[in-house]
Design an enzyme around this catalytic site. Sequence first.
Site, PDB file in Angstrom:
ATOM      1  N   LEU A   1      -3.288  10.690  12.045  1.00 19.51           N
ATOM      2  CA  LEU A   1      -3.041   9.306  12.749  1.00 19.51           C
ATOM      3  C   LEU A   1      -2.472   9.432  14.201  1.00 19.51           C
ATOM      4  CD1 LEU A   1      -0.829   8.073   9.614  1.00 19.51           C
ATOM      5  CD2 LEU A   1      -3.266   7.545  10.261  1.00 19.51           C
TER       6      LEU A   1
ATOM      7  N   GLN B   1       3.068   1.208   3.258  1.00 18.53           N
ATOM      8  CA  GLN B   1       2.866   0.111   3.988  1.00 18.53           C
ATOM      9  C   GLN B   1       3.394  -1.291   3.620  1.00 18.53           C
ATOM     10  OE1 GLN B   1      -1.091   0.368   5.873  1.00 18.53           O
ATOM     11  NE2 GLN B   1      -1.069  -1.786   6.119  1.00 18.53           N
TER      12      GLN B   1
ATOM     13  N   HIS C   1      -2.024   4.931  16.239  1.00 13.66           N
ATOM     14  CA  HIS C   1      -0.932   3.949  15.633  1.00 13.66           C
ATOM     15  C   HIS C   1       0.249   4.199  16.565  1.00 13.66           C
ATOM     16  CE1 HIS C   1      -3.010   2.737  12.154  1.00 13.66           C
ATOM     17  NE2 HIS C   1      -3.488   4.044  11.889  1.00 13.66           N
TER      18      HIS C   1
ATOM     19  N   PHE D   1       1.946  10.447   1.321  1.00 16.14           N
ATOM     20  CA  PHE D   1       1.319  10.125   2.827  1.00 16.14           C
ATOM     21  C   PHE D   1       2.172   8.917   3.400  1.00 16.14           C
ATOM     22  CE2 PHE D   1      -2.349   7.827   4.980  1.00 16.14           C
ATOM     23  CZ  PHE D   1      -2.105   8.333   5.907  1.00 16.14           C
TER      24      PHE D   1
ATOM     25  N   ASN E   1      -2.408  -0.865  11.725  1.00 22.21           N
ATOM     26  CA  ASN E   1      -3.309  -1.881  12.523  1.00 22.21           C
ATOM     27  C   ASN E   1      -4.901  -1.540  11.904  1.00 22.21           C
ATOM     28  OD1 ASN E   1      -4.659   0.516  13.654  1.00 22.21           O
ATOM     29  ND2 ASN E   1      -3.076   0.536  15.356  1.00 22.21           N
TER      30      ASN E   1
ATOM     31  N   PHE F   1       4.494   1.013   8.665  1.00 22.69           N
ATOM     32  CA  PHE F   1       4.526   1.695   7.655  1.00 22.69           C
ATOM     33  C   PHE F   1       5.310   2.884   7.648  1.00 22.69           C
ATOM     34  CE2 PHE F   1       0.978   3.412  10.420  1.00 22.69           C
ATOM     35  CZ  PHE F   1       1.142   4.504  10.373  1.00 22.69           C
TER      36      PHE F   1
ATOM     37  N   ARG G   1       0.786  -1.116  -0.007  1.00 19.09           N
ATOM     38  CA  ARG G   1      -0.178   0.005   0.051  1.00 19.09           C
ATOM     39  C   ARG G   1       0.884   1.242  -0.169  1.00 19.09           C
ATOM     40  NH1 ARG G   1      -4.037   2.070   4.853  1.00 19.09           N
ATOM     41  NH2 ARG G   1      -5.206   3.498   3.696  1.00 19.09           N
TER      42      ARG G   1
END
Length: 145
Positions: A123, A64, A127, A61, A103, A114, A56
Amino acid sequence: MSNIYVTEPATHGKVLLVTTVGDIDVELWSKECPKACRNFVQLCLEHYYDDTVFHRIIKGFMAQGGDPTGTGTGGESIYDGPFKDEIHARLRFSRRGLVAMANAGKDDNGSQFFFTFDRADDLNKKHTIFGRVSGDTVFNMLRLQ
Protein backbone atom coordinates in the site's frame (compact mmCIF):
# COMPACT_ATOMS: atom_id res chain seq x y z
CA MET A 1 12.20 1.08 21.51
CA SER A 2 11.57 0.01 17.98
CA ASN A 3 13.08 2.13 15.22
CA ILE A 4 9.72 2.50 13.41
CA TYR A 5 8.51 4.90 16.08
CA VAL A 6 11.68 6.95 15.81
CA THR A 7 11.36 7.43 12.04
CA GLU A 8 7.73 8.54 12.15
CA PRO A 9 7.24 12.30 12.55
CA ALA A 10 5.59 13.75 15.64
CA THR A 11 1.80 13.92 15.61
CA HIS A 12 -0.22 17.12 16.03
CA GLY A 13 -3.84 16.66 17.01
CA LYS A 14 -6.04 13.82 18.17
CA VAL A 15 -9.52 12.45 17.51
CA LEU A 16 -11.49 10.03 19.68
CA LEU A 17 -13.65 7.63 17.66
CA VAL A 18 -16.46 5.99 19.62
CA THR A 19 -17.18 2.55 18.13
CA THR A 20 -19.12 -0.57 19.06
CA VAL A 21 -15.83 -2.27 20.03
CA GLY A 22 -14.76 0.61 22.28
CA ASP A 23 -13.06 3.97 21.96
CA ILE A 24 -10.21 4.38 19.46
CA ASP A 25 -7.76 7.27 19.88
CA VAL A 26 -6.32 8.51 16.58
CA GLU A 27 -3.27 10.80 16.65
CA LEU A 28 -2.98 12.88 13.47
CA TRP A 29 -0.05 13.83 11.22
CA SER A 30 -1.62 17.20 10.44
CA LYS A 31 1.62 18.85 9.29
CA GLU A 32 2.45 16.06 6.84
CA CYS A 33 -1.12 15.51 5.60
CA PRO A 34 -3.09 18.72 6.22
CA LYS A 35 -5.89 18.09 3.71
CA ALA A 36 -6.59 14.53 4.85
CA CYS A 37 -6.52 15.54 8.53
CA ARG A 38 -8.75 18.57 7.97
CA ASN A 39 -11.19 16.40 6.01
CA PHE A 40 -11.26 13.71 8.73
CA VAL A 41 -11.63 16.15 11.63
CA GLN A 42 -14.33 18.21 9.88
CA LEU A 43 -16.34 15.10 9.02
CA CYS A 44 -16.05 13.97 12.66
CA LEU A 45 -17.22 17.39 13.89
CA GLU A 46 -20.19 17.27 11.51
CA HIS A 47 -21.13 13.79 12.87
CA TYR A 48 -20.75 12.43 9.34
CA TYR A 49 -19.38 9.13 10.63
CA ASP A 50 -22.09 8.64 13.27
CA ASP A 51 -23.80 5.25 12.96
CA THR A 52 -21.61 4.17 10.03
CA VAL A 53 -20.18 0.65 9.87
CA PHE A 54 -16.82 -0.82 9.02
CA HIS A 55 -18.06 -2.28 5.75
CA ARG A 56 -14.84 -4.04 4.74
CA ILE A 57 -12.87 -6.10 7.25
CA ILE A 58 -10.03 -8.37 6.15
CA LYS A 59 -8.57 -10.34 9.06
CA GLY A 60 -4.87 -9.65 9.53
CA PHE A 61 -4.94 -6.80 7.01
CA MET A 62 -7.40 -3.93 7.54
CA ALA A 63 -10.81 -2.56 8.53
CA GLN A 64 -12.38 0.05 6.26
CA GLY A 65 -15.14 2.49 7.17
CA GLY A 66 -16.31 6.03 6.61
CA ASP A 67 -18.97 5.33 3.98
CA PRO A 68 -22.42 6.53 5.11
CA THR A 69 -24.10 4.12 2.67
CA GLY A 70 -22.30 1.13 4.22
CA THR A 71 -21.53 -0.29 0.77
CA GLY A 72 -17.99 0.95 0.14
CA THR A 73 -19.09 2.98 -2.87
CA GLY A 74 -20.23 6.18 -1.14
CA GLY A 75 -18.85 9.09 0.80
CA GLU A 76 -17.66 12.59 -0.03
CA SER A 77 -14.89 14.85 1.18
CA ILE A 78 -15.40 18.35 2.58
CA TYR A 79 -13.72 19.74 -0.55
CA ASP A 80 -16.69 19.27 -2.94
CA GLY A 81 -14.99 16.37 -4.68
CA PRO A 82 -12.02 14.04 -4.32
CA PHE A 83 -8.72 15.48 -3.10
CA LYS A 84 -5.13 14.59 -3.92
CA ASP A 85 -3.00 12.02 -2.13
CA GLU A 86 -0.54 13.35 0.45
CA ILE A 87 2.30 10.83 0.40
CA HIS A 88 5.06 11.49 2.93
CA ALA A 89 8.44 9.72 2.80
CA ARG A 90 8.52 9.07 6.57
CA LEU A 91 5.06 7.54 6.69
CA ARG A 92 5.03 3.90 5.57
CA PHE A 93 2.68 0.96 6.10
CA SER A 94 5.20 -0.70 8.40
CA ARG A 95 2.99 -1.77 11.30
CA ARG A 96 -0.49 -2.20 12.71
CA GLY A 97 -2.56 0.73 13.91
CA LEU A 98 -2.05 3.14 11.03
CA VAL A 99 -4.98 5.19 9.71
CA ALA A 100 -5.11 6.00 6.01
CA MET A 101 -7.46 7.27 3.34
CA ALA A 102 -9.22 4.60 1.29
CA ASN A 103 -9.43 5.43 -2.40
CA ALA A 104 -10.36 3.97 -5.77
CA GLY A 105 -7.13 5.18 -7.37
CA LYS A 106 -4.62 8.00 -7.44
CA ASP A 107 -5.88 11.32 -5.99
CA ASP A 108 -9.37 9.93 -5.33
CA ASN A 109 -9.82 10.56 -1.58
CA GLY A 110 -13.27 11.14 -0.10
CA SER A 111 -14.56 10.18 3.34
CA GLN A 112 -13.49 6.56 3.61
CA PHE A 113 -10.54 5.52 5.75
CA PHE A 114 -9.02 2.31 7.07
CA PHE A 115 -7.01 0.92 9.99
CA THR A 116 -4.15 -1.50 9.37
CA PHE A 117 -3.96 -4.72 11.40
CA ASP A 118 -0.39 -5.49 10.27
CA ARG A 119 2.39 -4.36 7.95
CA ALA A 120 1.13 -3.64 4.40
CA ASP A 121 4.09 -2.76 2.15
CA ASP A 122 2.00 -3.08 -1.04
CA LEU A 123 0.00 0.00 0.00
CA ASN A 124 3.01 2.33 0.25
CA LYS A 125 2.75 5.38 -2.06
CA LYS A 126 -0.86 4.46 -2.92
CA HIS A 127 -2.76 5.73 0.13
CA THR A 128 -2.38 8.78 2.37
CA ILE A 129 -1.41 7.74 5.91
CA PHE A 130 -2.72 10.53 8.11
CA GLY A 131 -2.85 9.05 11.61
CA ARG A 132 -2.08 6.27 14.03
CA VAL A 133 -4.08 4.53 16.73
CA SER A 134 -2.54 5.39 20.08
CA GLY A 135 -2.26 3.85 23.51
CA ASP A 136 -4.26 0.88 24.68
CA THR A 137 -7.08 1.72 22.26
CA VAL A 138 -5.14 -0.28 19.65
CA PHE A 139 -6.60 -3.36 21.37
CA ASN A 140 -10.13 -2.08 20.71
CA MET A 141 -9.19 -1.55 17.05
CA LEU A 142 -7.89 -5.14 16.86
CA ARG A 143 -11.27 -6.38 18.10
CA LEU A 144 -12.70 -5.30 14.72
CA GLN A 145 -11.08 -8.39 13.17
